[in-house]
Write an enzyme that holds these catalytic residues in place. Structure first.
Site, short mmCIF file in Angstrom:
data_model
loop_
_atom_site.label_atom_id
_atom_site.label_comp_id
_atom_site.label_asym_id
_atom_site.label_seq_id
_atom_site.Cartn_x
_atom_site.Cartn_y
_atom_site.Cartn_z
N ASN A 1 0.84 -1.19 0.00
CA ASN A 1 0.00 0.00 0.00
C ASN A 1 0.88 1.25 0.00
O ASN A 1 2.10 1.16 0.05
CB ASN A 1 -0.97 -0.02 1.19
N PRO B 1 -3.39 -11.42 10.91
CA PRO B 1 -3.74 -11.12 12.30
C PRO B 1 -3.86 -9.62 12.49
O PRO B 1 -3.11 -8.86 11.85
CB PRO B 1 -2.56 -11.69 13.09
N1 CTP Z 1 -3.96 -2.65 12.41
C1 CTP Z 1 -3.15 -3.65 12.91
N2 CTP Z 1 -3.12 -4.88 12.32
C2 CTP Z 1 -3.88 -5.14 11.25
C3 CTP Z 1 -4.72 -4.14 10.72
C4 CTP Z 1 -4.73 -2.90 11.32
O1 CTP Z 1 -2.45 -3.40 13.90
N3 CTP Z 1 -3.83 -6.35 10.70
C5 CTP Z 1 -4.02 -1.35 13.07
C6 CTP Z 1 -3.42 -0.23 12.26
O2 CTP Z 1 -2.06 -0.04 12.55
C7 CTP Z 1 -4.27 0.95 12.72
C8 CTP Z 1 -5.62 0.34 12.92
O3 CTP Z 1 -5.37 -1.02 13.25
O4 CTP Z 1 -3.84 1.46 13.96
C9 CTP Z 1 -6.44 0.43 11.67
O5 CTP Z 1 -7.48 -0.43 11.78
P1 CTP Z 1 -8.23 -1.07 10.51
O6 CTP Z 1 -9.35 -1.87 11.04
O7 CTP Z 1 -7.29 -1.71 9.58
O8 CTP Z 1 -8.77 0.20 9.91
P2 CTP Z 1 -8.51 0.82 8.56
O9 CTP Z 1 -7.10 0.65 8.12
O10 CTP Z 1 -8.99 2.20 8.71
O11 CTP Z 1 -9.36 -0.12 7.59
P3 CTP Z 1 -10.90 -0.59 7.50
O12 CTP Z 1 -11.70 0.67 7.61
O13 CTP Z 1 -10.91 -1.23 6.19
O14 CTP Z 1 -11.20 -1.55 8.59
#
Ligand code: CTP
Length: 409
Positions: free
Chosen positions: A214, A309
């Site tokens: 990304n 995860p």
């Molecule tokens: N995060 C993480 N591990 C993952 C995915 C996300 O630690 N596998 C953390 C990111 O570092 C960030 C937060 O969770 O702090 C983002 O949450 P996420 O649910 O991925 O939100 P978005 O990236 O905003 O995506 P979406 O809205 O698609 O859920």
């Protein structure tokens, strides 16, 4: 940081003001320093008096400003050597290109340069000048010389300049300088706190040469790690592949995949009091990464993905969870989605930013809406470094607000 949090009562600060349009901002700084209870003695260069009147500083600090090296009346009250012995800190703000050059040369032909030469107190300079002057090799060498001698250099910042240029050379904001002073004289507010930060993108291999990735640049996470270290925290930065160098004083662990990032974080959680998840972790990875390069034989190629995860959720769910801070990137319904994310992941604080055309990922600026149990704040668009400083202030306040019983580590 509210002034009451870190009073500088009885600290003596010699504020050197040199010539330049930013001299007017030194008035705000003098006022802020005086408001913390510090004793502030302003020393102006002759050029500085062309921009701000000495009476302004006298009114703000309650002390007559010193300008001339050989001023019989002032020398009788406190001679220049005595004055050099007086402060706990000498702060030159703004420090013009000329003043930096004179300090680097060790000149003693006006009061301010003489004091800098004669003092045993720490010296900090906050440069302010036209961006071309700041970029000039002569200035860079002078700054390097001063740094090598132990002079702290605070700023400058980038942005619009009074002369119409855009670039590095703006005086660091007075409120940030105030914090620099407090940190230097009182120590960081996160001293003894061990913190883990994730940053950057992850790469999920499709085959030995290709990956799913990304656009994350890592700038925000690196800025958070830098701001935490500046407050005295012991910081480990677990970083995906980025083009940034490790921030000074921060331990960096490089990883590629979400799984590696997860493992690197969980292996370092013991004793950790703060976890900031700023990485843009891939939510999915190819189920089977091919052992050999995928050849373009088929017209269609299906790639099966499975979930990675969630590192943040995993950390937050642990019985010995540190204070957890997550980020949320949203294209719409920012507050609602971010709050939902905070609750479902069980994190203590969430920092949400609007993404979409021209916003977020690769830019130097960002805006954040930050929320925690019992409060929220909107930080307007600003440089990611300043934004990280603000975020770290809020984290520090929440961390210190936790009752010791809830936070035995
Ligand atoms: N995060 C993480 N591990 C993952 C995915 C996300 O630690 N596998 C953390 C990111 O570092 C960030 C937060 O969770 O702090 C983002 O949450 P996420 O649910 O991925 O939100 P978005 O990236 O905003 O995506 P979406 O809205 O698609 O859920």
């Amino acid at each position: 940081m509210s002034m009451a949090d870190a009073p500088l009562t009885d600290k003596r600060i010699l504020l050197g003001v040199s010539g330049g349009i930013a001299a007017y901002k030194a008035a705000e700084l003098a006022r802020g320093l005086a408001a913390t209870g510090a004793q502030v003695q302003v020393v102006m260069t002759q050029a500085a008096t062309e921009f701000v009147g000495p009476l302004t500083f006298q009114a703000l600090t309650g002390r007559p400003v010193r300008i001339a090296l050989f001023d019989a009346a002032h020398e009788a009250a406190m001679g220049h050597i005595e004055l050099a012995r007086w402060p706990d800190l000498v702060l030159v703000a703004p420090a013009s290109a000329n003043t930096l050059a004179r300090l680097a040369q060790g000149r003693a032909d006006d009061l301010l340069s003489t004091l800098c030469l004669a003092t045993a107190a720490p010296i900090a300079v906050a440069p302010a000048m036209n961006q071309q002057m700041w970029r000039n090799a002569a200035t860079a060498e002078n700054v390097a010389t001063l740094v090598a001698r132990g002079v702290r250099v605070w700023g400058p910042e980038s942005g619009d300049q009074a002369c119409g240029d855009v670039g590095p050379g703006r005086l660091r904001e007075p409120e940030d300088l105030l914090q620099d002073v407090q940190r230097l004289l009182l120590g960081g507010r996160l001293t003894g706190v061990s913190a883990l930060v994730t940053a950057g993108p992850t790469r999920e291999p499709l085959d030995p040469v290709r990956y799913l990735g990304n656009r994350s640049s890592g700038k925000m996470g690196y800025a958070v790690a830098t701001a935490l270290a500046a407050e005295g925290a012991d910081v480990t930065l677990v970083s995906g592949p980025v083009a940034l160098s490790a921030p000074h004083g921060v331990r960096r662990v490089m990883v590629e995949t979400a799984q590696e990032m997860h493992d690197a974080v969980l292996a370092r959680l013991t004793g950790c009091r703060l976890f900031v998840a700023a990485a843009a972790v891939a939510d999915y990875r190819p189920l089977d990464a091919a052992d050999q390069k995928i050849k373009k034989h088929a017209d269609e190629l299906q790639v099966e993905l499975i979930k990675n995860p969630d590192i943040l959720a995993a950390v937050a769910a642990r019985p010995d969870a540190p204070f957890t801070v997550g980020f949320a990137a949203e294209t719409e319904n920012l507050a609602r989605y971010a709050e939902a994310k905070r609750r479902t992941k069980g994190v203590d604080m969430i920092a949400a930013n609007q993404v979409g055309a021209g916003l977020g990922f690769d830019s130097d600026d960002n805006a954040l809406w930050i929320s925690w149990d019992g409060g929220d704040v909107q930080l307007p668009s600003m440089d990611k470094g300043r934004l990280a400083t603000r975020l770290v202030q809020l984290i520090t306040e929440r961390l210190h607000a936790q009752a010791p019983a809830e936070n035995p580590r």
